[in-house]
Design a protein around this motif. Structure first.
Motif, PDB file in Angstrom:
ATOM      1  N   ARG A 359       0.460  -5.089  -4.864  1.00 58.33           N
ATOM      2  CA  ARG A 359      -0.537  -4.035  -4.715  1.00 58.33           C
ATOM      3  C   ARG A 359       0.009  -2.897  -3.849  1.00 58.33           C
ATOM      4  NH1 ARG A 359      -5.835  -3.714  -5.465  1.00 58.33           N
ATOM      5  NH2 ARG A 359      -6.004  -5.967  -5.785  1.00 58.33           N
ATOM      6  N   ALA A 360       0.636  -3.249  -2.739  1.00 61.42           N
ATOM      7  CA  ALA A 360       1.190  -2.226  -1.852  1.00 61.42           C
ATOM      8  C   ALA A 360       2.276  -1.426  -2.560  1.00 61.42           C
ATOM      9  CB  ALA A 360       1.741  -2.873  -0.585  1.00 61.42           C
ATOM     10  N   LEU A 361       3.070  -2.095  -3.400  1.00 65.91           N
ATOM     11  CA  LEU A 361       4.125  -1.403  -4.128  1.00 65.91           C
ATOM     12  C   LEU A 361       3.535  -0.366  -5.072  1.00 65.91           C
ATOM     13  CD1 LEU A 361       7.284  -1.724  -4.259  1.00 65.91           C
ATOM     14  CD2 LEU A 361       6.911  -3.060  -6.336  1.00 65.91           C
ATOM     15  N   ALA A 362       2.477  -0.744  -5.788  1.00 64.31           N
ATOM     16  CA  ALA A 362       1.826   0.186  -6.710  1.00 64.31           C
ATOM     17  C   ALA A 362       1.145   1.323  -5.967  1.00 64.31           C
ATOM     18  CB  ALA A 362       0.812  -0.567  -7.565  1.00 64.31           C
ATOM     19  N   GLU A 363       0.405   0.982  -4.920  1.00 63.51           N
ATOM     20  CA  GLU A 363      -0.339   2.016  -4.194  1.00 63.51           C
ATOM     21  C   GLU A 363       0.597   2.987  -3.481  1.00 63.51           C
ATOM     22  OE1 GLU A 363      -3.009  -0.234  -1.774  1.00 63.51           O
ATOM     23  OE2 GLU A 363      -4.497  -0.448  -3.391  1.00 63.51           O
ATOM     24  N   GLU A 364       1.736   2.502  -3.007  1.00 62.55           N
ATOM     25  CA  GLU A 364       2.692   3.402  -2.350  1.00 62.55           C
ATOM     26  C   GLU A 364       3.260   4.405  -3.353  1.00 62.55           C
ATOM     27  OE1 GLU A 364       6.810   3.339   0.315  1.00 62.55           O
ATOM     28  OE2 GLU A 364       5.823   1.456  -0.224  1.00 62.55           O
ATOM     29  N   LEU A 365       3.563   3.937  -4.565  1.00 64.47           N
ATOM     30  CA  LEU A 365       4.054   4.857  -5.589  1.00 64.47           C
ATOM     31  C   LEU A 365       2.999   5.918  -5.908  1.00 64.47           C
ATOM     32  CD1 LEU A 365       6.086   5.794  -7.717  1.00 64.47           C
ATOM     33  CD2 LEU A 365       5.061   4.137  -9.298  1.00 64.47           C
ATOM     34  N   LEU A 366       1.759   5.508  -6.064  1.00 63.81           N
ATOM     35  CA  LEU A 366       0.703   6.473  -6.365  1.00 63.81           C
ATOM     36  C   LEU A 366       0.541   7.475  -5.228  1.00 63.81           C
ATOM     37  CD1 LEU A 366      -1.971   4.098  -7.946  1.00 63.81           C
ATOM     38  CD2 LEU A 366      -0.513   5.742  -9.139  1.00 63.81           C
ATOM     39  N   GLY A 367       0.693   7.017  -3.995  1.00 62.28           N
ATOM     40  CA  GLY A 367       0.622   7.937  -2.872  1.00 62.28           C
ATOM     41  C   GLY A 367       1.733   8.970  -2.906  1.00 62.28           C
ATOM     42  N   MET A 369       3.306   9.941  -5.622  1.00 58.65           N
ATOM     43  CA  MET A 369       3.018  10.818  -6.766  1.00 58.65           C
ATOM     44  C   MET A 369       2.009  11.892  -6.386  1.00 58.65           C
ATOM     45  SD  MET A 369       2.880   7.848  -9.710  1.00 58.65           S
ATOM     46  CE  MET A 369       2.085   8.878 -10.943  1.00 58.65           C
ATOM     47  N   GLN A 370       0.990  11.508  -5.632  1.00 56.26           N
ATOM     48  CA  GLN A 370       0.003  12.495  -5.208  1.00 56.26           C
ATOM     49  C   GLN A 370       0.624  13.523  -4.264  1.00 56.26           C
ATOM     50  OE1 GLN A 370      -3.520  10.789  -3.465  1.00 56.26           O
ATOM     51  NE2 GLN A 370      -4.514  12.779  -3.192  1.00 56.26           N
ATOM     52  N   LYS A 371       1.414  13.056  -3.348  1.00 57.78           N
ATOM     53  CA  LYS A 371       2.051  13.953  -2.376  1.00 57.78           C
ATOM     54  C   LYS A 371       2.951  14.967  -3.059  1.00 57.78           C
ATOM     55  CE  LYS A 371       5.188  13.859   1.614  1.00 57.78           C
ATOM     56  NZ  LYS A 371       5.935  12.969   2.557  1.00 57.78           N
TER      57      LYS A 371
END
Length: 491
Positions: A359-367, A369-371
């Motif tokens: 979960r952390a791996l996925a959420e970090e990538l999305l973060g 991408m947003q940045k």
């Protein structure tokens, strides 16, 4: 006699079960004729699935049916009554510009609704003209067929017929009628209507009908109405997860637009996200961001709560116990959505088994991408194609550190690079209906009468998970121009 022979050749096979419900749920009426019907696009593969003859229907007689000038034999046209919460506010609604022609029984024995959208005024039109413009009907055709190709449950589009008439919105627009195909048009709003204006016997009849039509397995004992609530909730969890995993934004998740079959319905101000941002909103009428991309799972739960409220008299004779049963199902919805979303993100990242850090791996990538305002679709497809360095984050030290952690995670699983790539490519489309390509196709069709641009786009959208060099133009995000993209409801 001639019309009967035409209908026989077309393959219509109607059996209209909704019309056998209590009369409060609909009004029988015929479509309003139009001046000059003409088919502008026709879905031959869908016609074949429905058991219909493309040859017989792509004729002037077929145009008469798809524009509403003629009702095929066996049809029983009606406007459905329903209510709904629109942007959180309850109101009486109903088919204000649509008519259910009837239910077609396919060669495989499946029952599907055939509905005309834009077919004229009904008792539920609420001061509207009951008509539709060509552009929004073509948009629904494009997006619904794209969703079908992506493997996402959806209503589909059989045909769009131009009417030869002008309708009046902000400007004068060419009119059209869409023929929509759906598992049914039963909605949360249908039950809200029953709870507000029907008696308990009619509510029970509607619930029994919904169970029989979509959840026949619930017939065998137990609390059937609790099963109905749970099954609808689970299908919505699965559907909204699929939206989120491809960056789709519905745009108008009112309760009358939540189909109890679990299909995506109503392609008004919908669009696909380019740069990743959970706050993304395209709809011109969603000024507060209620239906933003990141809010969709929560709005799904809100809509299901409204559905649960309508079922309370059927769930348990003790009202408090009924509320408790409903609350338990809503908790299950959140759990199911979370489980499916994480499983989907694992697939997009090439992860075959569960590990706590996923979960952390996925959420970090999305973060990241947003940045970096990275394109949602392109980022995941570049990762899937082994081109991670070509993403918008390629030069970021944080992104390189993330790639290192992901590589360490991949090294702990038995599957090799080829299996990883197959999993990722089957989970991350190369082609979506990019907003600028959709607008390009609509402008060519509506302004210039050129449907070739739309046909080429539809051809590219039919195999979204394949990378084809000739279709590169449909895979590319639009150049930044500083102007926010806006969609409109088309009513």
């Amino acid at each position: 006699m001639k019309e009967n022979l035409i209908d026989l050749a077309a393959g219509w096979n109607f059996d209209n079960s909704y019309a056998r419900l209590p009369g409060d749920f609909f009004t029988r009426m015929n479509p309003a004729p139009v001046r000059s019907p003409r088919i502008v696009i026709f879905n031959e593969p869908l016609a074949l699935f429905l058991g219909l003859s493309a040859e017989a229907l792509q004729t002037p007689e077929g145009a008469e049916i798809f524009a509403g000038n003629r009702v095929p034999e066996g049809a029983d046209p009606l406007a459905q009554a329903y209510a709904g919460h629109q942007f959180g506010h309850f109101t009486m609604l109903g088919d204000g510009r649509a008519l259910l022609l009837g239910e077609q029984i396919t060669p495989r024995g499946e029952r599907v609704d055939i509905q005309l959208k834009g077919s004229g005024r009904t008792p539920y039109s609420r001061r509207g003209d009951g008509r539709a413009a060509l552009g929004p009907m073509l948009r629904e055709y494009i997006i619904s067929e794209a969703m079908h190709a992506l493997g996402i449950p959806t209503t589909r589009s059989l045909a769009v017929a131009a009417t030869g008439e002008t309708i009046y919105r902000e400007t004068d627009l060419p009119g059209a009628v869409l023929t929509r195909v759906a598992a049914s048009h039963l909605r949360v709003g249908t039950f809200e209507y029953a709870a507000q204006w029907a008696d308990e016997a009619e509510l029970r009849a509607l619930a029994d009908y919904t169970l029989e039509r979509h959840y026949p397995e619930a017939e065998a004992g137990g609390n059937r109405y609790l099963t109905l609530l749970r099954e609808v909730a689970m299908r919505q969890a699965a559907l909204i997860t699929r939206w989120m995993l491809v960056g789709f934004i519905h745009g108008v998740m009112n309760t009358d637009n939540m189909a109890l079959s679990g299909e995506t319905i109503d392609y008004g101000p919908c669009a696909f996200m380019d740069a990743y941002d959970p706050a993304t909103v395209f709809s011109s009428i969603d000024t507060q961001g209620r239906y933003a991309y990141g809010n969709q799972p929560h709005i799904g739960a809100w809509n299901l709560a409204r559905f649960a409220e309508t079922l309370l008299p059927l769930l348990h004779e003790d009202g408090e116990q009924g509320v408790k049963l409903a609350e338990d199902v809503l908790a299950e919805y959140h759990e199911e959505y979370d489980r499916r979303w994480l499983a989907g993100m694992r697939a997009k990242l090439g992860l075959f088994r569960e590990e706590p850090e996923d979960r952390a791996l996925a959420e970090e990538l999305l973060g990241l991408m947003q940045k970096h305002r990275a394109d949602y679709t392109s980022t995941f497809r570049l990762l899937a194609d082994g081109k991670a360095e070509e993403t918008a984050m390629g030069d970021s030290p944080e992104y390189r550190a993330w790639l290192t952690r992901r590589q360490a995670r991949l090294a702990r699983q038995q599957e090799g690079p080829e299996a990883v790539q197959r999993l990722m490519q089957s989970s991350s489309p190369a082609v979506i209906p990019r907003n600028h390509r959709v607008e390009e196709a609509l402008e060519a069709a509506v302004q210039d009468g050129d449907f070739g641009v739309m046909e080429r786009l539809l051809d590219a959208l039919r195999s979204p998970y394949e990378s084809v060099p000739e279709r590169t133009e449909y895979c590319t995000a639009p150049a930044a121009n500083g102007r926010p993209y806006r969609t409109f409801c088309g009513t």
